[in-house]
Design an enzyme around this catalytic site. Sequence first.
Site, PDB file in Angstrom:
ATOM      1  CB  VAL A  95      -0.961   0.020   1.199  1.00  0.00           C
ATOM      2  CG1 VAL A  95      -1.909  -1.134   1.095  1.00  0.00           C
ATOM      3  CG2 VAL A  95      -0.156  -0.009   2.464  1.00  0.00           C
ATOM      4  CB  CYS A  96       4.346   2.053  -0.130  1.00  0.00           C
ATOM      5  SG  CYS A  96       4.849   1.160   1.329  1.00  0.00           S
ATOM      6  N   PRO A  97       2.242   2.957  -2.347  1.00  0.00           N
ATOM      7  CG  PRO A  97       2.142   1.741  -4.317  1.00  0.00           C
ATOM      8  CD  PRO A  97       2.113   1.587  -2.833  1.00  0.00           C
TER       9      PRO A  97
END
Lengths: 189, 189, 189, 189, 189, 189, 189, 189, 189, 189
Positions: free
Chosen positions: J48-50
């Site tokens: 989920v970093c993006p």
Amino acid sequence: MTTNFIDSEIIDFKVNAYQNGEFSEISKQDTLGKWGIYFFYPADFSFVCPTELGDLADHYTDFQKVNAEIYSVSEDSEFVHKAWAEATDTIAKVRYPMLADPAGKLARFFNVLDEESGLAFRAVFIVDPEGKIQSYTINNMGIGRNAEEILRTLEAAQFVAEHGDRVCPANWHPGEDTITPSLDLVGKL
Amino acid sequence: MTTNFIDSEIIDFKVNAYQNGEFSEISKQDTLGKWGIYFFYPADFSFVCPTELGDLADHYTDFQKVNAEIYSVSEDSEFVHKAWAEATDTIAKVRYPMLADPAGKLARFFNVLDEESGLAFRAVFIVDPEGKIQSYTINNMGIGRNAEEILRTLEAAQFVAEHGDRVCPANWHPGEDTITPSLDLVGKL
Amino acid sequence: MTTNFIDSEIIDFKVNAYQNGEFSEISKQDTLGKWGIYFFYPADFSFVCPTELGDLADHYTDFQKVNAEIYSVSEDSEFVHKAWAEATDTIAKVRYPMLADPAGKLARFFNVLDEESGLAFRAVFIVDPEGKIQSYTINNMGIGRNAEEILRTLEAAQFVAEHGDRVCPANWHPGEDTITPSLDLVGKL
Amino acid sequence: MTTNFIDSEIIDFKVNAYQNGEFSEISKQDTLGKWGIYFFYPADFSFVCPTELGDLADHYTDFQKVNAEIYSVSEDSEFVHKAWAEATDTIAKVRYPMLADPAGKLARFFNVLDEESGLAFRAVFIVDPEGKIQSYTINNMGIGRNAEEILRTLEAAQFVAEHGDRVCPANWHPGEDTITPSLDLVGKL
Amino acid sequence: MTTNFIDSEIIDFKVNAYQNGEFSEISKQDTLGKWGIYFFYPADFSFVCPTELGDLADHYTDFQKVNAEIYSVSEDSEFVHKAWAEATDTIAKVRYPMLADPAGKLARFFNVLDEESGLAFRAVFIVDPEGKIQSYTINNMGIGRNAEEILRTLEAAQFVAEHGDRVCPANWHPGEDTITPSLDLVGKL
Amino acid sequence: MTTNFIDSEIIDFKVNAYQNGEFSEISKQDTLGKWGIYFFYPADFSFVCPTELGDLADHYTDFQKVNAEIYSVSEDSEFVHKAWAEATDTIAKVRYPMLADPAGKLARFFNVLDEESGLAFRAVFIVDPEGKIQSYTINNMGIGRNAEEILRTLEAAQFVAEHGDRVCPANWHPGEDTITPSLDLVGKL
Amino acid sequence: MTTNFIDSEIIDFKVNAYQNGEFSEISKQDTLGKWGIYFFYPADFSFVCPTELGDLADHYTDFQKVNAEIYSVSEDSEFVHKAWAEATDTIAKVRYPMLADPAGKLARFFNVLDEESGLAFRAVFIVDPEGKIQSYTINNMGIGRNAEEILRTLEAAQFVAEHGDRVCPANWHPGEDTITPSLDLVGKL
Amino acid sequence: MTTNFIDSEIIDFKVNAYQNGEFSEISKQDTLGKWGIYFFYPADFSFVCPTELGDLADHYTDFQKVNAEIYSVSEDSEFVHKAWAEATDTIAKVRYPMLADPAGKLARFFNVLDEESGLAFRAVFIVDPEGKIQSYTINNMGIGRNAEEILRTLEAAQFVAEHGDRVCPANWHPGEDTITPSLDLVGKL
Amino acid sequence: MTTNFIDSEIIDFKVNAYQNGEFSEISKQDTLGKWGIYFFYPADFSFVCPTELGDLADHYTDFQKVNAEIYSVSEDSEFVHKAWAEATDTIAKVRYPMLADPAGKLARFFNVLDEESGLAFRAVFIVDPEGKIQSYTINNMGIGRNAEEILRTLEAAQFVAEHGDRVCPANWHPGEDTITPSLDLVGKL
Amino acid sequence: MTTNFIDSEIIDFKVNAYQNGEFSEISKQDTLGKWGIYFFYPADFSFVCPTELGDLADHYTDFQKVNAEIYSVSEDSEFVHKAWAEATDTIAKVRYPMLADPAGKLARFFNVLDEESGLAFRAVFIVDPEGKIQSYTINNMGIGRNAEEILRTLEAAQFVAEHGDRVCPANWHPGEDTITPSLDLVGKL
């Protein structure tokens, strides 16, 4: 090895202070040249300390007459000293500087910080005009001090500072006779 | 790190003493159960000490009434204490035990030995019946002490021992009003 | 590692002294140029020491004739030495300086301090004019010394200092024959 | 820290010895129960030592009478002691054991070994029947000792061992009066 | 880490010696420029040593011819060497210097001192003219040495010193053929 | 501190060996119960070593007769010992075990490894049947040894092992008179 | 912390060598300016090493063509290398220098010495002309190496030295295509 | 001191891995029982690494046939391995597990982490079924490896594991003759 | 080495507190089971802090709804907190406990004590019901905080505590969509 | 003792970066003169970093307007950043530099490296133009950050940098009223 404080010089401190409605900074340098009474107490706004500070406030002119300044010290900030003075009649009459020592620098130097509670013991240190400690008393929490006895000890210390340390009898007060010792008196008193 | 003496227990000592013409040995064990006043002075047969010891001798019954014993201490031997008592009127009236500390054990524990001269500073320690120090004063050479103030502080310490440490105003004497603090009084005194 | 004291130099001391009714300060520097007899004893005003000090007092002129000074030393103060001299006939006749060592500096250097009691052992050290120890005797408490033997040993040490260390027979006294050794005598005596 | 030898116990040694034409081994165990005189000297076959050993030989029966044994000690082997006794009239009359200390064990324990030359200083130790040192004298090379003074000190040490350490005046000899001290005499002698 | 003595330089010593009726001092400096044979033995006047010293005395001129000096060494003093030479025929014929090592300096450097007995092991060190050890043998007590083998080894060492270390066969004696090695001989001998 | 090897026990080793065309492992355990001659040399296939090993090979039966085993040791592997024996007549006649010490374990224990070159000094150690070293010789590179002297020293060591260490004169050979010492002979030989 | 050898510089060594019938000394200084292949093997005259050395001997001219020198290294002496070359056909054809490392200096620096056996592991180090290690392989005993792979790795290292380290594909051989990388190719190969 | 890795056991690791489109965890325990090839490379998505991984991928069945598993290792995460496999044809064909070592645990144990760049050197370790390292090669950045040589070395290591370490010639491949050594062959090959 | 506070457990503290006109003691034990917001500020009665405490007071019910308690902390005593609440409207509306930390125990543990001034930095720590820190922010003096962002972060931490740490997008608020990741999404978001 | 990061200066780093299709090197020197936002996240290509990086990308011009640069940081290489940007729409819109920290230098300095996984915690540091940290937040894995709050805090820090630290109320945004404090306001807000 621990050594006692007698004749040792106080540290080079700089702390905030509250005095007569104003904030200022007081450093060791500002205190030299006069005798200093460092009067530690546990906490502002706490139960019974005001009576001690008021007792000193009532004798403040006596201390000033003999070239001494009083510094009350607690671990509270200068903001709290101001708020206390505004909220309490007894403190309102204090005219001597109230030092703020929240970082504990003075209390740690004078070895009167209770690390468990963060509060200072009730203690008083008499410091000569060169910054050297000449007398000190440390009491456990709750054991109050006596402004008149502090004044008497201060005057005895001043007498010794002027006349040397082999002369001053017990409970001497200014104006009383003092003894001029001679070799013949050794062992006779 | 050095810590102050408040609430620390005295060492397990055993020293020779002179009292009322007799030699004896006094140990820590002998001192428990009563309040103890340890009164250090520099030297027997020296100039002005006798006045302090005499001042204490004059108040001795007052101390005895409140369950306290006085121990004068110097670095002289018990032989010297005896000779001094026989040679000097002021000392002749002393009735409390005079401790002999030539090995410096007591003076080193109480941190009042001047290693340079081998003499003790003028100091007084108030010790509770469990052997724990409750108040102490250390003066530079020549600054005498006051038997009445020692007695006042002793009584304040006894009051705190009985009633807790949040109650005792400055310069309180037995019989005066004491303050019963309540939460509403916080910050009001 | 411990080494014995022979040929080691005494420390650079400065102590108070009592001599002939006067107080003074005596330092190592004051003692050089003459032979020194350092005579330690346990305590003033105690039981049997006076006889030893009196024995030395009786021979004092003999020591002075051979360029030697006697220094009696105890852990008492100069005030006590004065009081003792005034109180006791035997001590009243002492003319040599009585050194006051309450800080234990001399007794610790000469390794004769009993740390338990704070008193000095009975010991005598013969020191040459350059401050170097040439002979010493240490006795347990109670074993007295003999002024005549101290004088004899001093004179033997002076003889060796002048003539070298391969010559002096046992129990030699000044004026007796001394042996001039030669290689042929090796193993023949 | 160095401490002096008084009341310390001698080491558990075992050395070879020469006595009356025979070789033997002598250990600490063999010396207990009697007073011991350990008499150190620099070297066999050297210049003037024989006179001291002969002086002791002449008083040997006096020492034996008071339950004491003499042990002369040098850093030479037992073979050399035997050869010396056979070669020299003075040594031939020695009847006490001559200890061989080539490994330096005794001289190092008693702190009288000159490591530079490998020879012992002239020293005498008086050891009680439990192996504890009561008196000792160490002289620089060349300063001889006196058998009569050793005997006198031995007898004083024996007197103290029997009667306690608060009684023996200077230069006391057996048969002379001794002082029975009482509290009233304190400071009076 | 310990290393063996080969090629290490002897210490800078100075000891007393006895030679031909005279006493002298011999230092390392005096020994350089000649090959040195340091011959340690346990003790003068002891059982069987004289035969070894006599064996060397009989070959002394052979050693002198090849520019070598013999130094016998024991832990006895020079006084004892002299006495021994005067008392014993075998030693009387010794002409080389007999070193006195009572302080154990040489025996400790050469690692042949038995600290338990204070005596030296039977050992021989061959030292080149620059003071560097080229060969050494250490025997347990009682195992004697052989003057002729010492001489043979000395000569082999001298041959190597002159011709390099890759040439000398076993048990070679001066005058015998020596091998001039070439690369072709590698692995062929 | 370094100590010499006399009477110290050899390490608990296990090395490869070559003997009579076979490879084997030899440990300390295998060597006990017999006298051992450890004969170190610098390198196989190098210039002059074979003559020493051949000299020993020629006397091998003499050593075996007196219950001794010879162990030659170099820092080469057992493979190299085998190749050398096959390539060289002198080595071909060796019958004693040739130890392989490429890891330097034996040479380091016996302190004969030249760390710079990785080769062993020429050294011989005589070890008794309990594994304790009784005599050793270490020579600089190039200085050969003598099988007959090794044998003579071995036999002297065996004699001492049987009769004690106070009996064996210099250069003694089996069958010669030995001296029965008595106390009267001390200092007479 | 340990670090690997890549890019670290070899030590400043000097060892004996055997090459083409001659002995010489080879130092680090002699090896700079050319690529060096240090080829360690356990022991001369042992079982299967010759095949590896022969494999390298067969490719020697290929290494020489690319400015590389081969150094075989074992813990045997130069004498043993010579003997081995004379005794064995495979070794007889070796033309590169065979280094003698009996002191273990090279094997310890390259961390390939088995201290237990004193033998080297089978290892190969590729060192650039500045003496810095660019590739190395260490195998357990018995796992042989491959001259062609050493040559291939050497040439890859030379290619990287010339063109930088981001270009050389796996198993690349000189003459094959190399990839000229561009940013667009990142992640596409 | 550093020691090489031969015969030392790999650490007890647990890392994430990517294999055939799936994520998993691989620990040391999972790798035992088979031979392991740990193949380190600098970085995913960087220039030329794919060719090496592809070379190994092409030989993967050959490794599997001889009971070996290949583990490629870089300091990238398993997410990056997956993205790389999806983005690049060469990596898409990889079937062996790709280990993710972003914490550097494996690279630090195998001593191939370049702490400056955070990337691994090109290195390959051959580990036996008990987890002990048998061979390893470390190359500087850019110097590629050869799958066939890794396979050949693996098989040689397997042969030694089965038959002992004294048998395997250089560049041996399975099926070729191997040498059965006997004592007679020592030094002949 | 320092490590950050994430997932570390808070210390076992016990401090005085002021809440709604009452004094109490609050310990770590009292805080477990709920999420805790520890909100440090420099000093009571100082310039601009009240706005931050008022901002939190306005959102207090939002925090309570999600099972969280707010603890404001300064280095002032509980007496001062009470006086401040009575003197200031903004503080009068605070309903959460105000912790007194004059001994600096909490500020030192959370590493936010400025030792120079004795005051705390502006910092906020979000602690989960097991006493483990999940998020923290430390600002320099003067940089205020935002109650809504603290609440948002708290809710995100609670979401992660329930659903695991691989799901929560930036700036997520409760009720918004969350992403259910699957392996296919790796590298696609 | 650990201290917090406030007012401490960032290290002198140099790392590779990816920005807008290009590789570059970014050092501390390049970052001075502007405010810096260091935004750490666990891993490229992970779940989920993006969304966080996209949130920042959407506000990038707001940060640029107030003289701030954003630096995203993960432990991946610059090659991986490039591949991610090419593979993912959200990352494709990032215009600020993406720092590559595979060696962990930045993450270790900022104390946000999880040594167990090798990944960075989610953390953000606001650094002033002189490189000194003014605010920082560290979240546990999974707890996302909010670009608008980072911007608000940055602007508050800039306001304090300009106007001093005694003025800024909670949740202040540029353009809102700020308080000009005076002594009379102390304790009144």
